[in-house]
Motif scaffolding. Sequence first.
Motif, short mmCIF file in Angstrom:
data_model
loop_
_atom_site.label_atom_id
_atom_site.label_comp_id
_atom_site.label_asym_id
_atom_site.label_seq_id
_atom_site.Cartn_x
_atom_site.Cartn_y
_atom_site.Cartn_z
N GLY A 1 -3.44 10.37 -1.09
CA GLY A 1 -4.52 9.40 -1.12
C GLY A 1 -5.25 9.28 -2.43
N ILE A 2 -4.81 9.99 -3.46
CA ILE A 2 -5.47 9.98 -4.77
C ILE A 2 -4.70 9.06 -5.70
CG2 ILE A 2 -6.32 11.39 -6.67
CD1 ILE A 2 -5.86 13.82 -4.74
N SER A 3 -5.38 8.13 -6.32
CA SER A 3 -4.76 7.27 -7.32
C SER A 3 -4.56 8.06 -8.60
CB SER A 3 -5.64 6.05 -7.61
OG SER A 3 -5.14 5.30 -8.70
N LEU A 4 -3.30 8.23 -9.00
CA LEU A 4 -2.98 9.03 -10.18
C LEU A 4 -2.01 8.27 -11.09
CD1 LEU A 4 -2.49 12.49 -8.45
CD2 LEU A 4 -4.44 11.79 -9.83
N THR A 5 -2.00 8.67 -12.35
CA THR A 5 -1.07 8.09 -13.32
C THR A 5 0.09 9.05 -13.53
OG1 THR A 5 -2.88 6.94 -14.45
CG2 THR A 5 -0.83 7.24 -15.68
N ILE A 6 1.30 8.53 -13.45
CA ILE A 6 2.48 9.36 -13.67
C ILE A 6 2.56 9.74 -15.14
CG2 ILE A 6 5.00 9.38 -13.64
CD1 ILE A 6 4.88 7.48 -11.25
N GLY A 7 2.68 11.05 -15.39
CA GLY A 7 2.75 11.52 -16.77
C GLY A 7 4.14 11.46 -17.35
N ALA A 8 5.13 11.79 -16.54
CA ALA A 8 6.53 11.78 -16.98
C ALA A 8 7.42 11.75 -15.75
CB ALA A 8 6.84 13.02 -17.84
N VAL A 9 8.65 11.34 -15.96
CA VAL A 9 9.62 11.22 -14.87
C VAL A 9 10.90 11.95 -15.27
CG1 VAL A 9 11.02 9.63 -13.49
CG2 VAL A 9 8.68 9.00 -14.14
N ALA B 1 -13.17 1.40 12.66
CA ALA B 1 -13.16 1.41 11.20
C ALA B 1 -11.94 2.15 10.68
CB ALA B 1 -14.44 2.05 10.66
N SER B 2 -11.52 1.80 9.47
CA SER B 2 -10.38 2.44 8.83
C SER B 2 -10.86 3.51 7.85
CB SER B 2 -9.53 1.41 8.08
OG SER B 2 -8.95 0.48 8.98
N VAL B 3 -10.27 4.69 7.97
CA VAL B 3 -10.59 5.81 7.08
C VAL B 3 -9.27 6.47 6.67
CG1 VAL B 3 -11.81 8.00 6.82
CG2 VAL B 3 -12.79 6.19 8.27
N ALA B 4 -9.06 6.65 5.38
CA ALA B 4 -7.83 7.27 4.90
C ALA B 4 -7.97 8.79 4.91
CB ALA B 4 -7.49 6.80 3.50
N HIS B 5 -6.96 9.45 5.49
CA HIS B 5 -6.86 10.92 5.49
C HIS B 5 -5.62 11.27 4.69
CE1 HIS B 5 -9.23 11.64 9.46
NE2 HIS B 5 -9.52 10.45 8.97
N ASN B 6 -5.79 11.93 3.55
CA ASN B 6 -4.65 12.23 2.67
C ASN B 6 -3.83 10.97 2.40
OD1 ASN B 6 -5.48 14.86 2.67
ND2 ASN B 6 -3.75 15.67 3.84
N GLY B 7 -4.52 9.84 2.29
CA GLY B 7 -3.85 8.59 1.98
C GLY B 7 -3.30 7.84 3.16
N VAL B 8 -3.49 8.35 4.38
CA VAL B 8 -2.98 7.69 5.58
C VAL B 8 -4.12 6.91 6.23
CG1 VAL B 8 -1.82 8.01 7.80
CG2 VAL B 8 -1.40 9.63 5.93
N MET C 1 -4.41 0.33 -2.83
CA MET C 1 -3.54 1.11 -1.97
C MET C 1 -3.70 0.63 -0.53
SD MET C 1 -4.13 4.89 -3.68
CE MET C 1 -3.14 5.73 -2.45
N SER C 2 -2.60 0.66 0.22
CA SER C 2 -2.62 0.14 1.59
C SER C 2 -2.92 1.20 2.63
CB SER C 2 -1.26 -0.50 1.92
OG SER C 2 -0.25 0.49 1.94
N GLY C 3 -2.73 2.47 2.28
CA GLY C 3 -2.87 3.53 3.26
C GLY C 3 -1.63 3.73 4.10
N HIS C 4 -0.51 3.12 3.67
CA HIS C 4 0.76 3.26 4.39
C HIS C 4 1.68 4.17 3.58
CE1 HIS C 4 -0.15 -0.96 6.20
NE2 HIS C 4 -0.84 0.01 6.77
#
Length: 209
Positions: free
Chosen positions: A143-151, A40-47, A99-102
């Motif tokens: 691994g957290i889906s977030l919205t960019i506030g500013a660049v 099974a696939s499990v994401a660790h810190n997005g990996v 997200m792909s986890g890559h």
Amino acid sequence: MFTGIVQGTAEVVAIQESEAFRTHVVQLPEALCERLELGASVAHNGVCLTVTAIDGDRISFDLMRETLRVTNLGALRVGDRVNIERAARVGDEIGGHAMSGHVMALAELVELDQTPNNRRLWFEVPPALGRFLFDKGYIGVDGISLTIGAVRPAGAGHGPRFCVDLIPETLARTILVDRVPGDRVNIEVDPQTQAIVETVERVLAARGV
């Protein structure tokens, strides 16, 4: 596929080191062990990692050389915690973004602004990722889906930077609550943004623009 909605955190309880290879064992919360199988696939810190052994709630995962090079998992020690997300199933709610986890690169936390109910984090990314950063765009951080506030564009002595604003729920459910300036996080840019930017670049290059 993953959604960037972290389902919990897990403690690293054992690590076995080999040459350019590592096996680590995490203790998963009971709810995340349900119907978990080898492979099974499990994401660790997005990996995205593959389950290689199951011993009750102690789950083993192998990390190869490229994973150790590109991500922050190689810096983990016994007792550290990681964000966990099981792979999405057909019909699951997509509360974040696909997200792909890559993981593409590491970013450094360079600035932290704390208020009573919010926390703003500024990250600096490698120059090559700057073209994928847009205000209100999606990004995966540990691994957290977030919205960019500013660049902020690259400047003298520093690379491109972006910020995210974290609500108390995100801080309560993830390891970002413990991040401090100097820490490095895993970054996955939004796949749709990446595809659009790279397609436009190829078309313009073909036209000699």
